[in-house]
Design an enzyme around this catalytic site. Structure first.
Site, mmCIF file in Angstrom:
data_model
loop_
_atom_site.group_PDB
_atom_site.id
_atom_site.type_symbol
_atom_site.label_atom_id
_atom_site.label_comp_id
_atom_site.label_asym_id
_atom_site.label_seq_id
_atom_site.Cartn_x
_atom_site.Cartn_y
_atom_site.Cartn_z
ATOM 1 C CD GLU A 155 -2.909 -0.534 2.324
ATOM 2 O OE1 GLU A 155 -4.281 -0.890 2.221
ATOM 3 O OE2 GLU A 155 -2.765 -0.080 3.388
ATOM 4 C CB CYS A 156 0.870 4.396 0.203
ATOM 5 S SG CYS A 156 1.075 6.262 -0.389
ATOM 6 N N GLY A 157 3.373 3.460 0.371
ATOM 7 C CA GLY A 157 4.908 3.442 0.400
ATOM 8 C C GLY A 157 5.464 2.014 0.137
#
Length: 442
Positions: A333-335
């Protein structure tokens, strides 16, 4: 046996962001805790960082409540669990009290929706810098704008002088609503910030001293007993057993957790544990690979861009991640998505090699904020569910995709305003990822 009294609750809200909600909430949580009151915190909306400060201040884990992404029964259950064995639940609003998205009443994502659903009275924080009697008009508007909510009291913030206080009070007292506190301008208790908000609680230097200073500041300028008296007993409806916000993606789940990977929602982790799943954490920054006996590896969001060089040199982590992905699912997720890609370019323009499990290349050299609620429809069956399953969540990032590679999309994404579904993220074999943070299943 005499039944314990139900917990009391209230919400700290404001007309807009930057009014002082977080300072007041954290200060109240720590001050009440120091006085022997069992206090718990909650945060409206998608916010990992404030909830962590609530937990540090109160000594109890913070929780998020979101009326757009969460079904009413889940909100009620999470609030009841957060308030269990406590004397007071303080819920911090997000943005302005009535700010949300244009959907059906009660599901707009506004803090007013949460206050209404739980019966929480509002203590309104007003930043009165650059105004005086006009503050009364703001209070009157908030008292009458939405009949579902009750404004129980006012705390003034950034009061410049005794004369300023008298002028502001003159516009409010005629409304027969109590002024519960007056906070002077003060830069000495500010918490450090960076591009996604406050520096995380676990990274804040001398955190305990800062929390105590905030508690002393608030206790000195707020009528603590009167504010506590504004809270009302609440017994959230629909508090019976509720399905987890997100079904566990495996029986044993390896989750990256350190200063680079810390954006995990408590309600999701608790839901997995309550469903019988086991969670094992590992630290990429300590060059630890995902535990080989787990069924899935989960890389949450956080601040990998601040540690890109260290991650790029973490050979045990990267090799272990590649070996894991060869036979078991990995989701980022994201990072975490950025780490799964080919390269990551930091804010200074330096590019580092990443895991190479997805073809995406990301960069923060030209940061642009992307923020808002999102609904995702899975593009293929996998660890998060079958093809077409819908998930609700949000995006909040400054990174940009400079190259997508040839991978298939992870999902199709729309926003809270009904935009056309568009492909998002990446999928290659057992590896998936995107900038989308999951809050709950639709």
């Amino acid at each position: 046996m005499i039944a314990a009294p139900p917990p009391r609750g209230l919400m700290i809200a404001a007309p807009r962001s930057g009014s002082g909600k977080t300072t007041l909430t954290i200060g109240l949580l720590r001050a009440y805790r120091r006085s022997g009151i069992r206090v718990a915190g909650a945060k409206c909306g998608p916010d990992y960082i404030d909830a962590a400060f609530h937990g540090a201040a109160s000594g109890r884990p913070g929780v998020n409540l979101d009326s757009w992404a969460m079904k009413p029964g889940l909100i009620a259950q999470l609030a009841a669990e957060a308030a269990k064995d406590s004397d007071l639940l303080i819920c911090e609003a997000s943005m302005g009290l009535f700010d949300g998205v244009p959907v059906q009443p009660g599901r707009s994502g506004s803090s007013a929706d949460v206050a209404s659903a739980l019966g929480l009275p509002i203590v309104l924080v007003l930043d009165v810098s650059a105004q005086s009697q006009s503050a009364g008009a703001i209070v009157k508007g908030f008292m009458t704008f939405d009949e579902r909510v009750k404004i129980a009291g006012i705390v003034l913030n950034r009061v410049a002088s005794e004369r300023h206080l008298r002028l502001v009070s003159d516009g409010i007292t005629k409304l027969a609503i109590p002024i519960l506190g007056s906070l002077p301008k003060s830069d000495g208790i500010a918490l450090p910030e960076r591009h996604l908000g406050l520096v995380q609680a676990g990274e804040t230097p001398e955190l305990e001293n800062k929390l105590d200073a905030m508690a002393e500041f608030v206790a000195q300028h707020v009528q603590m007993n009167e504010l506590f008296g504004c809270a009302e007993a609440f017994l959230p409806s629909q508090t019976g057993p509720h399905a987890p916000a997100l079904q566990p993606p495996g029986q044993r789940i390896a989750i990256a957790h350190d200063e680079a990977f810390s954006f995990t929602y408590r309600h999701i982790l608790d839901g997995w544990r309550n469903s019988g799943a086991e969670i094992q954490t590992f630290s990429p920054l300590a060059d630890e690979p995902p535990p080989a006996d787990c069924d899935i590896c989960w890389l949450p969001g956080g601040y990998p861009e601040l540690h890109a060089a260290q991650i790029a040199s973490a050979s045990n982590f990267l090799e272990g991640l590649r070996h894991f992905a060869a036979i078991k699912p990995v989701h980022g997720e994201c990072g975490g998505y950025m780490i799964l890609g080919e390269t990551l370019t930091d804010a200074a323009g330096k590019t580092y090699p990443m895991a190479g499990l997805l073809g995406v290349q990301t960069s923060l050299s030209k940061p642009k904020m992307r923020l808002g609620y999102r609904e995702a429809r899975l593009a293929a069956s996998g660890c998060l569910g079958p093809l077409g399953k819908t998930l609700k969540g949000h995006e909040f990032h400054y990174a940009d995709v400079t190259a997508h590679g040839s991978d298939e999309p992870f999902a199709f994404l729309t926003d809270a305003y009904g935009s056309e579904f568009a492909p998002t993220g990446s999928r290659r074999g057992r590896v998936t990822g995107s900038f989308f943070h999951i809050i709950a299943e639709s």
